[in-house]
Design a protein around this motif. Structure first.
Motif, PDB file in Angstrom:
ATOM      1  N   GLU A 104       0.822  -1.205   0.000  1.00  0.00           N
ATOM      2  CA  GLU A 104       0.000   0.000   0.000  1.00  0.00           C
ATOM      3  C   GLU A 104       0.860   1.261   0.000  1.00  0.00           C
ATOM      4  OE1 GLU A 104      -2.821  -0.302   3.174  1.00  0.00           O
ATOM      5  OE2 GLU A 104      -3.908  -1.969   2.222  1.00  0.00           O
ATOM      6  N   HIS A 105       1.944   1.241   0.749  1.00  0.00           N
ATOM      7  CA  HIS A 105       2.825   2.411   0.795  1.00  0.00           C
ATOM      8  C   HIS A 105       3.454   2.676  -0.568  1.00  0.00           C
ATOM      9  CE1 HIS A 105       5.788   5.286   2.217  1.00  0.00           C
ATOM     10  NE2 HIS A 105       6.737   4.551   1.664  1.00  0.00           N
ATOM     11  N   ARG A 106       3.940   1.635  -1.214  1.00  0.00           N
ATOM     12  CA  ARG A 106       4.644   1.806  -2.480  1.00  0.00           C
ATOM     13  C   ARG A 106       3.708   2.008  -3.665  1.00  0.00           C
ATOM     14  NH1 ARG A 106       8.434  -3.351  -2.861  1.00  0.00           N
ATOM     15  NH2 ARG A 106       8.366  -2.705  -5.061  1.00  0.00           N
ATOM     16  N   MET A 107       2.576   1.327  -3.652  1.00  0.00           N
ATOM     17  CA  MET A 107       1.763   1.259  -4.864  1.00  0.00           C
ATOM     18  C   MET A 107       0.512   2.146  -4.832  1.00  0.00           C
ATOM     19  SD  MET A 107       3.663  -0.796  -6.576  1.00  0.00           S
ATOM     20  CE  MET A 107       2.656  -1.290  -7.971  1.00  0.00           C
ATOM     21  N   LEU A 108      -0.076   2.335  -3.652  1.00  0.00           N
ATOM     22  CA  LEU A 108      -1.294   3.141  -3.579  1.00  0.00           C
ATOM     23  C   LEU A 108      -1.006   4.623  -3.418  1.00  0.00           C
ATOM     24  CD1 LEU A 108      -2.619   0.332  -3.172  1.00  0.00           C
ATOM     25  CD2 LEU A 108      -4.199   1.429  -1.573  1.00  0.00           C
ATOM     26  N   TYR A 109       0.121   4.939  -2.778  1.00  0.00           N
ATOM     27  CA  TYR A 109       0.370   6.337  -2.429  1.00  0.00           C
ATOM     28  C   TYR A 109       1.750   6.828  -2.894  1.00  0.00           C
ATOM     29  CZ  TYR A 109      -3.481   5.063   0.674  1.00  0.00           C
ATOM     30  OH  TYR A 109      -4.673   4.596   1.189  1.00  0.00           O
ATOM     31  N   PRO A 110       2.065   6.695  -4.195  1.00  0.00           N
ATOM     32  CA  PRO A 110       3.358   7.205  -4.669  1.00  0.00           C
ATOM     33  C   PRO A 110       3.365   8.729  -4.639  1.00  0.00           C
ATOM     34  CG  PRO A 110       1.989   6.574  -6.524  1.00  0.00           C
ATOM     35  CD  PRO A 110       1.248   6.155  -5.287  1.00  0.00           C
ATOM     36  N   SER A 111       4.549   9.313  -4.525  1.00  0.00           N
ATOM     37  CA  SER A 111       4.646  10.769  -4.446  1.00  0.00           C
ATOM     38  C   SER A 111       4.334  11.444  -5.767  1.00  0.00           C
ATOM     39  CB  SER A 111       6.051  11.181  -3.976  1.00  0.00           C
ATOM     40  OG  SER A 111       7.034  10.726  -4.893  1.00  0.00           O
ATOM     41  N   PHE A 112       4.451  10.696  -6.878  1.00  0.00           N
ATOM     42  CA  PHE A 112       4.285  11.318  -8.190  1.00  0.00           C
ATOM     43  C   PHE A 112       2.853  11.290  -8.706  1.00  0.00           C
ATOM     44  CE2 PHE A 112       5.551   6.871  -8.868  1.00  0.00           C
ATOM     45  CZ  PHE A 112       4.533   6.423  -9.675  1.00  0.00           C
ATOM     46  N   ALA A 113       1.917  10.686  -7.947  1.00  0.00           N
ATOM     47  CA  ALA A 113       0.547  10.594  -8.446  1.00  0.00           C
ATOM     48  C   ALA A 113      -0.434  10.511  -7.288  1.00  0.00           C
ATOM     49  CB  ALA A 113       0.386   9.375  -9.353  1.00  0.00           C
ATOM     50  N   ASP A 114      -1.627  11.042  -7.511  1.00  0.00           N
ATOM     51  CA  ASP A 114      -2.728  10.916  -6.564  1.00  0.00           C
ATOM     52  C   ASP A 114      -3.774  10.000  -7.187  1.00  0.00           C
ATOM     53  OD1 ASP A 114      -4.829  11.117  -4.838  1.00  0.00           O
ATOM     54  OD2 ASP A 114      -5.054  13.296  -4.953  1.00  0.00           O
ATOM     55  N   HIS A 115      -3.890   8.800  -6.653  1.00  0.00           N
ATOM     56  CA  HIS A 115      -4.810   7.815  -7.204  1.00  0.00           C
ATOM     57  C   HIS A 115      -6.219   7.934  -6.614  1.00  0.00           C
ATOM     58  CE1 HIS A 115      -1.665   6.040  -9.488  1.00  0.00           C
ATOM     59  NE2 HIS A 115      -1.006   5.547  -8.461  1.00  0.00           N
ATOM     60  N   HIS A 116      -6.455   8.970  -5.826  1.00  0.00           N
ATOM     61  CA  HIS A 116      -7.790   9.224  -5.254  1.00  0.00           C
ATOM     62  C   HIS A 116      -8.318   7.976  -4.532  1.00  0.00           C
ATOM     63  CE1 HIS A 116      -7.731  12.937  -7.567  1.00  0.00           C
ATOM     64  NE2 HIS A 116      -7.450  12.238  -8.636  1.00  0.00           N
ATOM     65  N   ILE A 117      -7.491   7.490  -3.633  1.00  0.00           N
ATOM     66  CA  ILE A 117      -7.816   6.272  -2.898  1.00  0.00           C
ATOM     67  C   ILE A 117      -8.896   6.558  -1.853  1.00  0.00           C
ATOM     68  CG2 ILE A 117      -6.909   4.427  -1.451  1.00  0.00           C
ATOM     69  CD1 ILE A 117      -5.825   4.453  -4.330  1.00  0.00           C
ATOM     70  N   THR A 118      -9.941   5.762  -1.892  1.00  0.00           N
ATOM     71  CA  THR A 118     -11.044   5.865  -0.930  1.00  0.00           C
ATOM     72  C   THR A 118     -11.064   4.608  -0.069  1.00  0.00           C
ATOM     73  OG1 THR A 118     -12.623   4.773  -2.400  1.00  0.00           O
ATOM     74  CG2 THR A 118     -12.378   7.186  -2.616  1.00  0.00           C
ATOM     75  N   PRO A 119     -11.752   4.644   1.078  1.00  0.00           N
ATOM     76  CA  PRO A 119     -11.864   3.426   1.888  1.00  0.00           C
ATOM     77  C   PRO A 119     -12.440   2.246   1.111  1.00  0.00           C
ATOM     78  CG  PRO A 119     -12.532   5.334   3.172  1.00  0.00           C
ATOM     79  CD  PRO A 119     -12.326   5.817   1.762  1.00  0.00           C
ATOM     80  N   ALA A 120     -13.388   2.515   0.238  1.00  0.00           N
ATOM     81  CA  ALA A 120     -13.973   1.427  -0.547  1.00  0.00           C
ATOM     82  C   ALA A 120     -12.936   0.819  -1.493  1.00  0.00           C
ATOM     83  CB  ALA A 120     -15.172   1.940  -1.341  1.00  0.00           C
ATOM     84  N   LEU A 121     -12.100   1.678  -2.095  1.00  0.00           N
ATOM     85  CA  LEU A 121     -11.043   1.175  -2.983  1.00  0.00           C
ATOM     86  C   LEU A 121     -10.015   0.365  -2.206  1.00  0.00           C
ATOM     87  CD1 LEU A 121     -10.105   3.917  -5.615  1.00  0.00           C
ATOM     88  CD2 LEU A 121     -10.746   1.544  -6.051  1.00  0.00           C
ATOM     89  N   VAL A 122      -9.642   0.844  -1.042  1.00  0.00           N
ATOM     90  CA  VAL A 122      -8.689   0.121  -0.205  1.00  0.00           C
ATOM     91  C   VAL A 122      -9.220  -1.273   0.098  1.00  0.00           C
ATOM     92  CG1 VAL A 122      -7.608   0.011   2.070  1.00  0.00           C
ATOM     93  CG2 VAL A 122      -7.640   2.170   0.816  1.00  0.00           C
ATOM     94  N   ALA A 123     -10.492  -1.380   0.408  1.00  0.00           N
ATOM     95  CA  ALA A 123     -11.095  -2.682   0.720  1.00  0.00           C
ATOM     96  C   ALA A 123     -11.028  -3.614  -0.486  1.00  0.00           C
ATOM     97  CB  ALA A 123     -12.534  -2.491   1.169  1.00  0.00           C
ATOM     98  N   ARG A 124     -11.315  -3.087  -1.685  1.00  0.00           N
ATOM     99  CA  ARG A 124     -11.264  -3.904  -2.896  1.00  0.00           C
ATOM    100  C   ARG A 124      -9.836  -4.374  -3.184  1.00  0.00           C
ATOM    101  NH1 ARG A 124     -13.541  -1.000  -7.912  1.00  0.00           N
ATOM    102  NH2 ARG A 124     -13.243  -3.078  -8.809  1.00  0.00           N
TER     103      ARG A 124
END
Length: 239
Positions: free
Chosen positions: A190-210
């Motif tokens: 999650e640290h490396r792939m969901l929240y990179p410094s070069f992009a905002d993937h607009h991660i929501t709790p529902a997305l995290v669960a999926r």
């Protein structure tokens, strides 16, 4: 081979992409630019392994660039800038490389980026482009929040256009292989792939669960192991 039907298990496994690069082009004594260098892991190994080589790491992400500059290394220079406007004069590099970075260039800037690479590479110089193939188990997880189908196709199309134009580049080689990718646990993924410094993937709790539901079956006592299929295209500068 259809890019989008590539089976990673049928591709040769390459643990160090520097071996592929070194098999295709000379590296000792070369002055090289990496566009979109990220953490410059391969560039750092390159200058240690190949005598007299020099690498300029160009990075548009200010956060990553600051990290790079804070860890200097001999014969490795970090410069802030984008591939669409390379801050160097004409024909100053023996070679250039883009490792998993061409598809991050804005769609309307890919042609300009390839023209810029052609401008700063010497006639007869090389351009190594390594792009992920849209396939494999890891890709199936990542596409839940960051579907790169369009941008990866666009990167290949931009290379095709550059070659078809026939004015700057000619094809010089091609390789397909798989790279291992390991995450020690879900938190690292999650640290490396969901929240990179070069992009905002607009991660929501529902997305995290999926994403967790898709990732967790791959994770065992020693973490999660994947292979990432890769496509390398080598171009040669005309002139």
């Amino acid at each position: 081979m259809n890019e989008h039907q590539a089976d990673p298990d049928q591709l040769p496994l390459v643990r160090d992409e520097l071996d592929v690069l070194g098999d295709l082009v000379p590296l000792a004594g070369q002055r090289i630019i990496e566009l979109g260098c990220g953490n410059a892991r391969l560039a750092r190994s390159l200058v240690l392994r190949h005598a007299g080589s020099q690498v300029v790491g160009l990075e548009v992400d200010a956060v990553q660039h600051t990290k790079n500059v804070s860890s200097p290394q001999e014969r490795l220079l970090f410069v802030a800038g984008s591939a669409e406007a390379v801050p160097f004069p004409d024909a100053v590099f023996d070679g250039a490389m883009m490792l998993k970075s061409l598809h991050h260039v804005p769609l309307d800037g890919m042609d300009a980026a390839l023209a810029e690479v052609a401008r700063v590479v010497k006639p007869g110089g090389w351009f190594y482009v390594s792009e992920p193939i849209f396939g494999g188990a890891l890709n199936q997880i990542v596409r839940l929040y960051n579907d790169e189908n369009t941008v990866r196709r666009a990167a290949q199309d931009a290379l095709d256009r550059a070659l078809a134009a026939g004015t700057r580049w000619e094809a010089a080689g091609e390789r397909r292989f798989a790279q291992p990718a390991h995450f020690k646990d879900r938190a690292e993924f999650e640290h490396r792939m969901l929240y990179p410094s070069f992009a905002d993937h607009h991660i929501t709790p529902a997305l995290v669960a999926r994403v967790r539901a898709a990732f967790d079956p791959h994770c065992g006592p020693d973490g999660a192991h994947f292979v990432r299929p890769m496509h390398v295209r080598l171009l040669r500068r005309k002139g």
